[in-house]
Design a protein around this motif. Structure first.
Motif, PDB file in Angstrom:
ATOM      1  N   GLN A 213      -3.889  14.579  -0.350  1.00  0.00           N
ATOM      2  CA  GLN A 213      -3.447  13.235  -0.480  1.00  0.00           C
ATOM      3  C   GLN A 213      -3.662  11.809   0.297  1.00  0.00           C
ATOM      4  O   GLN A 213      -3.862  11.622   1.114  1.00  0.00           O
ATOM      5  CB  GLN A 213      -2.451  12.858  -0.023  1.00  0.00           C
ATOM      6  CG  GLN A 213      -0.826  12.185  -0.044  1.00  0.00           C
ATOM      7  CD  GLN A 213      -0.027  11.999   1.259  1.00  0.00           C
ATOM      8  OE1 GLN A 213      -0.445  13.186   1.893  1.00  0.00           O
ATOM      9  NE2 GLN A 213       1.601  12.100   0.609  1.00  0.00           N
TER      10      GLN A 213
ATOM     11  N   PHE B 192       8.934  12.915  -1.648  1.00  0.00           N
ATOM     12  CA  PHE B 192       7.693  12.889  -2.571  1.00  0.00           C
ATOM     13  C   PHE B 192       9.098  13.951  -3.666  1.00  0.00           C
ATOM     14  O   PHE B 192       9.655  15.106  -3.851  1.00  0.00           O
ATOM     15  CB  PHE B 192       6.980  13.576  -2.329  1.00  0.00           C
ATOM     16  CG  PHE B 192       5.817  12.798  -1.809  1.00  0.00           C
ATOM     17  CD1 PHE B 192       5.721  12.760  -0.278  1.00  0.00           C
ATOM     18  CD2 PHE B 192       4.590  12.360  -2.159  1.00  0.00           C
ATOM     19  CE1 PHE B 192       5.343  12.594   0.600  1.00  0.00           C
ATOM     20  CE2 PHE B 192       3.937  11.796  -2.004  1.00  0.00           C
ATOM     21  CZ  PHE B 192       3.917  11.262  -0.412  1.00  0.00           C
TER      22      PHE B 192
ATOM     23  N   GLY C 214      -0.819   6.330  -0.115  1.00  0.00           N
ATOM     24  CA  GLY C 214      -0.337   5.568  -1.350  1.00  0.00           C
ATOM     25  C   GLY C 214      -0.615   5.866  -2.872  1.00  0.00           C
ATOM     26  O   GLY C 214       0.215   5.633  -2.562  1.00  0.00           O
ATOM     27  N   GLN C 215      -0.747   7.245  -2.500  1.00  0.00           N
ATOM     28  CA  GLN C 215      -0.887   8.584  -3.413  1.00  0.00           C
ATOM     29  C   GLN C 215       0.169   9.515  -3.322  1.00  0.00           C
ATOM     30  O   GLN C 215       0.210  10.123  -2.225  1.00  0.00           O
ATOM     31  CB  GLN C 215      -1.843   8.232  -4.290  1.00  0.00           C
ATOM     32  CG  GLN C 215      -2.717   7.418  -4.672  1.00  0.00           C
ATOM     33  CD  GLN C 215      -4.173   7.421  -5.482  1.00  0.00           C
ATOM     34  OE1 GLN C 215      -4.151   8.739  -5.639  1.00  0.00           O
ATOM     35  NE2 GLN C 215      -4.686   6.401  -4.522  1.00  0.00           N
ATOM     36  N   GLY C 216       0.480  10.318  -4.330  1.00  0.00           N
ATOM     37  CA  GLY C 216       1.042  11.463  -4.478  1.00  0.00           C
ATOM     38  C   GLY C 216      -0.009  12.613  -3.872  1.00  0.00           C
ATOM     39  O   GLY C 216      -0.631  12.813  -4.160  1.00  0.00           O
TER      40      GLY C 216
ATOM     41  N   PHE D 223       2.675  15.612  -8.081  1.00  0.00           N
ATOM     42  CA  PHE D 223       3.298  14.857  -7.393  1.00  0.00           C
ATOM     43  C   PHE D 223       3.247  13.858  -8.482  1.00  0.00           C
ATOM     44  O   PHE D 223       2.775  12.985  -8.418  1.00  0.00           O
ATOM     45  CB  PHE D 223       2.376  14.546  -5.985  1.00  0.00           C
ATOM     46  CG  PHE D 223       3.542  16.102  -4.963  1.00  0.00           C
ATOM     47  CD1 PHE D 223       2.595  17.534  -5.389  1.00  0.00           C
ATOM     48  CD2 PHE D 223       4.964  16.327  -4.345  1.00  0.00           C
ATOM     49  CE1 PHE D 223       2.843  18.079  -4.536  1.00  0.00           C
ATOM     50  CE2 PHE D 223       4.854  18.017  -3.276  1.00  0.00           C
ATOM     51  CZ  PHE D 223       3.867  18.241  -3.986  1.00  0.00           C
ATOM     52  N   GLY D 224       4.437  12.612  -7.699  1.00  0.00           N
ATOM     53  CA  GLY D 224       4.955  11.437  -7.718  1.00  0.00           C
ATOM     54  C   GLY D 224       4.558  10.620  -6.685  1.00  0.00           C
ATOM     55  O   GLY D 224       4.024  11.621  -5.876  1.00  0.00           O
ATOM     56  N   ALA D 225       3.990   9.435  -6.545  1.00  0.00           N
ATOM     57  CA  ALA D 225       3.543   9.135  -5.391  1.00  0.00           C
ATOM     58  C   ALA D 225       4.380   8.839  -3.928  1.00  0.00           C
ATOM     59  O   ALA D 225       3.804   8.297  -3.114  1.00  0.00           O
ATOM     60  CB  ALA D 225       3.145   7.433  -5.697  1.00  0.00           C
TER      61      ALA D 225
END
Lengths: 117, 115
Positions: A37, B90, A40-42, B105-107
């Motif tokens: 991770q 998320f 700021g990102q998934g 996953f999304g951000a």
């Protein structure tokens, strides 16, 4: 019962050094996943273990990254010659079984925050 | 390629107000859909999941989500937000995969709750 645990919780290292991150899955969970991770990102999938074998390593970003799992429990993610872009939180998850098209829930650990200076 | 979009990076709501967090996905088949919450220093906790059947899914902590195939959406809702709901949320798509389901996953959306 105990959840997924990871150690260390935080790791600061110098560029070029090797690091090892540890994951202890829930007892009895045969499937184990590593994710990364970035800020700021998934989460990005890195690698999957079924038992001690890793049938899917497709997410490992480079050959500096490797992982192993022993005794169908603990897994270690190793990053060699760390770079600043490796800075991220590394999360581990486990599920009861990695059966075909399984709907098992993934249970996540708290993560290891890696900072490469 | 499969993807998940959470359009809102940050959302601030007043305590007691209603909440809706948006999630859109791109996936060729019927997806498995998940919402996870991450509090500081904590791992991701599953709020709810959709695999099939009723498109309105109830989860923990009073959350619910609705799967809308026509809109490729899986928005998360809560009728009355509590200060303890402040966290990062998320959305994820579980890809049907021979080894189980691989999550994309999304951000994430950071929820702030003001008193």
């Amino acid at each position: 019962g105990a959840g997924v645990s990871q150690s260390p919780s935080n790791k600061v290292t110098e560029k070029g050094k090797d690091v090892e991150l540890r994951c202890d899955p829930i007892s009895g969970h045969t499937a184990l996943y590593w994710y990364r991770q970035r800020l700021g990102q998934g989460l990005e999938f890195l690698i999957y273990f079924q038992g001690n074998s890793a049938p899917d390593k497709s997410g490992l970003p480079s050959d500096r990254f490797s992982a192993e799992r022993t005794g169908e429990s603990v897994s270690t993610l190793t990053i060699q010659r760390t770079q600043q872009e490796d800075s991220a939180v590394y999360l581990c998850a486990s599920t009861l079984a990695g059966q075909t098209y399984s709907t098992d829930t993934q249970y996540f650990g708290p993560g290891t925050r890696l900072t490469v200076l | 390629a499969q993807s998940v979009t959470q359009p809102d990076i940050h959302i601030t709501v007043s305590e007691g107000a209603s909440l809706e967090l948006r999630c859109n996905y791109s996936y060729g088949a019927t997806p498995y859909l998940f919402w996870y919450v991450q509090s500081p220093g904590q791992g991701l906790q599953l709020l709810l999941k959709y695999f099939s059947g009723d498109t309105l899914v109830q989860g923990i902590k009073g959350f619910e989500a609705e799967f809308k195939r026509s809109q490729s959406s899986f928005n998360l809702r809560k009728p009355s937000v509590h200060w303890s709901d402040a966290a990062e949320y998320f959305c994820a798509v579980g890809l049907r995969w021979e080894y189980g389901n691989k999550l994309v996953f999304g951000a994430g959306t950071i929820l702030r709750v003001k008193s």
